[in-house]
Design an enzyme around this catalytic site. Sequence first.
Site, mmCIF file in Angstrom:
data_model
loop_
_atom_site.group_PDB
_atom_site.id
_atom_site.type_symbol
_atom_site.label_atom_id
_atom_site.label_comp_id
_atom_site.label_asym_id
_atom_site.label_seq_id
_atom_site.Cartn_x
_atom_site.Cartn_y
_atom_site.Cartn_z
ATOM 1 N N ASN A 159 35.654 -45.925 -6.766
ATOM 2 C CA ASN A 159 34.410 -45.619 -6.056
ATOM 3 C C ASN A 159 33.413 -46.774 -6.253
ATOM 4 O OD1 ASN A 159 31.876 -44.612 -5.368
ATOM 5 N ND2 ASN A 159 32.377 -42.522 -6.009
ATOM 6 N N LYS A 209 29.883 -45.988 -7.552
ATOM 7 C CA LYS A 209 29.759 -45.820 -9.007
ATOM 8 C C LYS A 209 29.559 -47.179 -9.670
ATOM 9 C CE LYS A 209 32.590 -41.826 -10.418
ATOM 10 N NZ LYS A 209 33.741 -41.416 -11.262
ATOM 11 N N GLU A 245 44.095 -38.512 -13.136
ATOM 12 C CA GLU A 245 43.270 -37.330 -13.430
ATOM 13 C C GLU A 245 44.135 -36.119 -13.722
ATOM 14 O OE1 GLU A 245 40.088 -36.583 -10.628
ATOM 15 O OE2 GLU A 245 39.419 -38.655 -10.788
ATOM 16 N N ASP A 268 34.201 -39.538 -15.448
ATOM 17 C CA ASP A 268 34.509 -38.382 -14.617
ATOM 18 C C ASP A 268 33.212 -37.604 -14.420
ATOM 19 O OD1 ASP A 268 36.817 -37.235 -13.223
ATOM 20 O OD2 ASP A 268 36.188 -35.415 -14.259
ATOM 21 N N PHE A 303 26.815 -41.312 -2.009
ATOM 22 C CA PHE A 303 28.175 -40.830 -1.753
ATOM 23 C C PHE A 303 28.274 -39.359 -2.147
ATOM 24 C CE2 PHE A 303 29.968 -40.484 -6.074
ATOM 25 C CZ PHE A 303 29.029 -41.184 -6.815
ATOM 26 N N LYS A 338 17.787 -43.749 -7.348
ATOM 27 C CA LYS A 338 18.750 -42.756 -7.881
ATOM 28 C C LYS A 338 18.960 -42.992 -9.374
ATOM 29 C CE LYS A 338 23.478 -41.014 -7.495
ATOM 30 N NZ LYS A 338 24.805 -41.082 -6.861
HETATM 31 P P1 ITT Z 1 36.964 -42.461 -9.600
HETATM 32 O O1 ITT Z 1 37.693 -41.246 -10.149
HETATM 33 O O2 ITT Z 1 37.892 -43.489 -9.027
HETATM 34 O O3 ITT Z 1 35.989 -43.046 -10.573
HETATM 35 P P2 ITT Z 1 35.694 -40.541 -7.776
HETATM 36 O O4 ITT Z 1 34.630 -40.711 -6.746
HETATM 37 O O5 ITT Z 1 36.946 -39.813 -7.373
HETATM 38 O O6 ITT Z 1 36.046 -41.994 -8.333
HETATM 39 P P3 ITT Z 1 35.313 -38.519 -9.809
HETATM 40 O O7 ITT Z 1 36.776 -38.318 -10.018
HETATM 41 O O8 ITT Z 1 34.437 -38.609 -11.022
HETATM 42 O O9 ITT Z 1 35.033 -39.876 -9.011
HETATM 43 O O10 ITT Z 1 34.853 -37.404 -8.795
HETATM 44 C C1 ITT Z 1 33.604 -36.963 -8.807
HETATM 45 C C2 ITT Z 1 33.257 -36.288 -7.497
HETATM 46 O O11 ITT Z 1 32.028 -35.617 -7.758
HETATM 47 C C3 ITT Z 1 32.978 -37.308 -6.401
HETATM 48 O O12 ITT Z 1 34.042 -37.399 -5.504
HETATM 49 C C4 ITT Z 1 31.728 -36.750 -5.740
HETATM 50 O O13 ITT Z 1 32.111 -35.857 -4.714
HETATM 51 C C5 ITT Z 1 31.048 -35.963 -6.835
HETATM 52 N N1 ITT Z 1 30.039 -36.804 -7.519
HETATM 53 C C6 ITT Z 1 30.064 -37.315 -8.783
HETATM 54 N N2 ITT Z 1 28.995 -38.064 -9.035
HETATM 55 C C7 ITT Z 1 28.268 -38.041 -7.911
HETATM 56 C C8 ITT Z 1 27.055 -38.632 -7.534
HETATM 57 O O14 ITT Z 1 26.386 -39.459 -8.321
HETATM 58 N N3 ITT Z 1 26.602 -38.384 -6.303
HETATM 59 C C9 ITT Z 1 27.264 -37.571 -5.461
HETATM 60 N N4 ITT Z 1 28.418 -36.989 -5.730
HETATM 61 C C10 ITT Z 1 28.927 -37.226 -6.957
#
Ligand code: ITT
Length: 185
Positions: free
Chosen positions: A8, A11, A35, A64, A140, A163
């Site tokens: 992501n 992130k 995961e 996560d 996102f 943010k």
């Molecule tokens: P990685 O695992 O590759 O780091 P990911 O986006 O899949 O990327 P996660 O497994 O941590 O990350 O999934 C977290 C989900 O929660 C993500 O897909 C978002 O839908 C939501 N999320 C987490 N943090 C967020 C944020 O700051 N803003 C909006 N949604 C968020």
Amino acid sequence: MLYLITSNLNKFKEATLVLDEFGLTLQHLPIKKMEIQADDLQEISEHAAKVILEQYDKEILVEDAGLFIDTLNGFPGPYSSYVYRTVGCEGILDLLKDETKRIASFKAVLSYGRPEKGIISFLGETKGQIVKSIRGSGGFGFDPIFIPNGSDKTFAEMSISQKNQFSHRMRALKRFAEWYIQHTP
Ligand code: ITT
């Protein structure tokens, strides 16, 4: 050199800005972490960190994160990524259609690992509210439906640096940076 393992890019951008304030440089390894299915963000994050450490001889960070909605007993929580991909923000708004109690929090567990040493995790949490309809186009995931306490904008209506003044990710990263600076010669 510190590597953030995430698929992501948002992130990574958010994390770079936070760590920069501490004089720490972050590199990006754009791969999807492994995961496991579990109800606990820390378990998922630490397991992913362990698997990555076995593959890369580097200092690594994985994170996560998830959205925890009070009236839904914490759903979608650790399943946020799946729920986002399947029903998205609209699906969450539908579930809360007739609900007046809209308290929620974002949580992030950031795990740091170093070859030959253990893994240590840092939690960040931001409380707020789920709005009634989608607002904003930045960020996102569930950013367009979450307003952090202390703001009248959703995360999706903010710039990255705005943010970062409120976010769960910033809180976990700050805790990590303070620890890291103290513990690294
Ligand atoms: P990685 O695992 O590759 O780091 P990911 O986006 O899949 O990327 P996660 O497994 O941590 O990350 O999934 C977290 C989900 O929660 C993500 O897909 C978002 O839908 C939501 N999320 C987490 N943090 C967020 C944020 O700051 N803003 C909006 N949604 C968020």
